[in-house]
Design an enzyme around this catalytic site. Sequence first.
Site, PDB file in Angstrom:
ATOM      1  N   HIS A  25       1.393   2.850   5.837  1.00  0.00           N
ATOM      2  CA  HIS A  25       2.396   2.208   4.982  1.00  0.00           C
ATOM      3  C   HIS A  25       3.539   1.624   5.805  1.00  0.00           C
ATOM      4  O   HIS A  25       4.284   0.771   5.311  1.00  0.00           O
ATOM      5  CB  HIS A  25       2.949   3.230   3.972  1.00  0.00           C
ATOM      6  CG  HIS A  25       3.935   2.643   3.008  1.00  0.00           C
ATOM      7  ND1 HIS A  25       3.689   1.479   2.293  1.00  0.00           N
ATOM      8  CD2 HIS A  25       5.187   3.033   2.640  1.00  0.00           C
ATOM      9  CE1 HIS A  25       4.729   1.199   1.530  1.00  0.00           C
ATOM     10  NE2 HIS A  25       5.658   2.121   1.728  1.00  0.00           N
ATOM     11  N   SER A  81       7.934  -1.800   0.988  1.00  0.00           N
ATOM     12  CA  SER A  81       7.784  -0.662   0.088  1.00  0.00           C
ATOM     13  C   SER A  81       8.548  -0.921  -1.212  1.00  0.00           C
ATOM     14  O   SER A  81       8.365  -1.960  -1.850  1.00  0.00           O
ATOM     15  CB  SER A  81       8.251   0.611   0.803  1.00  0.00           C
ATOM     16  OG  SER A  81       7.927   1.769   0.076  1.00  0.00           O
ATOM     17  N   ASP A  84      -3.164   1.485   3.583  1.00  0.00           N
ATOM     18  CA  ASP A  84      -1.899   1.766   2.902  1.00  0.00           C
ATOM     19  C   ASP A  84      -2.156   2.065   1.423  1.00  0.00           C
ATOM     20  O   ASP A  84      -2.678   1.209   0.697  1.00  0.00           O
ATOM     21  CB  ASP A  84      -0.968   0.560   3.047  1.00  0.00           C
ATOM     22  CG  ASP A  84       0.423   0.808   2.472  1.00  0.00           C
ATOM     23  OD1 ASP A  84       0.668   1.916   1.945  1.00  0.00           O
ATOM     24  OD2 ASP A  84       1.256  -0.110   2.561  1.00  0.00           O
TER      25      ASP A  84
END
Length: 404
Positions: free
Chosen positions: A372, A214, A281
């Site tokens: 994600h 991330s 994602d």
Amino acid sequence: MMLILSLLLLYPVAIFAFRSRLGYQYSIQGHGDASIPKQISPSLFASLERLSRLVDITYCVGTTGITPPFSCASRCNDFPTLELVTTWNTGVLMSDSCGYIALDHGPPTGSVNDADVVTDNKRQGAIIVAFRGTYSITNTVVDLSTIPQEYVPYPSPDEGGPKPPKEPKHTCQNCTVHMGFLQSWKIARTVVLPALKPLHEQYPEYPVYLVGHSLGGAVAALAALELKVISGWDNLVVTTFGEPRVGNNGFVNYLDSVFELGGVGKPIEAQTYRRVTHVDDPVPLLPLSEWGYRSHAGEFFISKSDLPPEPSDIRPCIGDSDPWCIAGSTGEPLRTTGQILAQERAQETPVWTRGLWDIPSRFKLWQLFFAHRDYFWRLGLCVPGGDPIDWGKDKYPNFTSDEL
């Protein structure tokens, strides 16, 4: 946040007009060039899976912690040869950065005498620098709405930084990056570089693995550029999971050039920058391309929605916006009319979408909590065995790998 909600409301109108004009949109399928591999090797799969567990451990920083030699409430026991060097935690704001540095001396690789004793005690080691994501999913979404900032791969003298030691081989022309990502690295580098440089001097033969998830993937990208361009370190291997778009087209061209991504003749799996994405994602498609952000090359695309993936579910991608990878997801503007028409000519019949109301991956904000985090394991929770969704799940096949 309001801007993202507005985009969600405007999407049905925009996509209706787009499809009315074109009449169709293609689903994600295989590469047209038969010479391009359709899946990764078991060896690379094993390396990426191992690195995903290493980045999952970063979520212990700032919560229950990581202690020497390498102990935590999560997956630290999976890595008995690791030695913790340091951790850092710069705060809970949008520019937060957390992570750890560890040494992996590895098992001895020297020759063995008749008494089964290793005689020369050589080791195949590595230095690991792991960056975690933001403290909260909300911060992630807010971070993605900030304005771009001019980029240079080192702090300018005006900001108290030194000039580069020599004229770099690569220069970044007309480059801008996400302001929050750059600020995160500027804060983290004050802790990371003083700890990392002595290790590199002490173990110059050890490759340096930078890994991030991330926001941590974006910070790893900026860290890798500084280490490679300014410090001149060539033995870097960068792997990111769910990395957002870091900068504009100028920045993308610069990163691709530095890491020789998307070039002709170099085996895809020999790349030293791997950007792993997931079909559902939204983060790798944010910030939006309409805001001037672009994705760089080096993508490895997980095409399977649920866990666990297999080597056949991970596709090596070509260039910055391979239409067969996440850049080809429904609604992504980089997938131009020209690309679509070219695909039609390459096929006998067009492939229709499943319906007008298909939601593009980049607008599936609820997947911040699921897809994600779904990179080989469900990342982001520092508890024994990882996220409860992984409890009782069999380990992946014991593929061998030449890497970490």
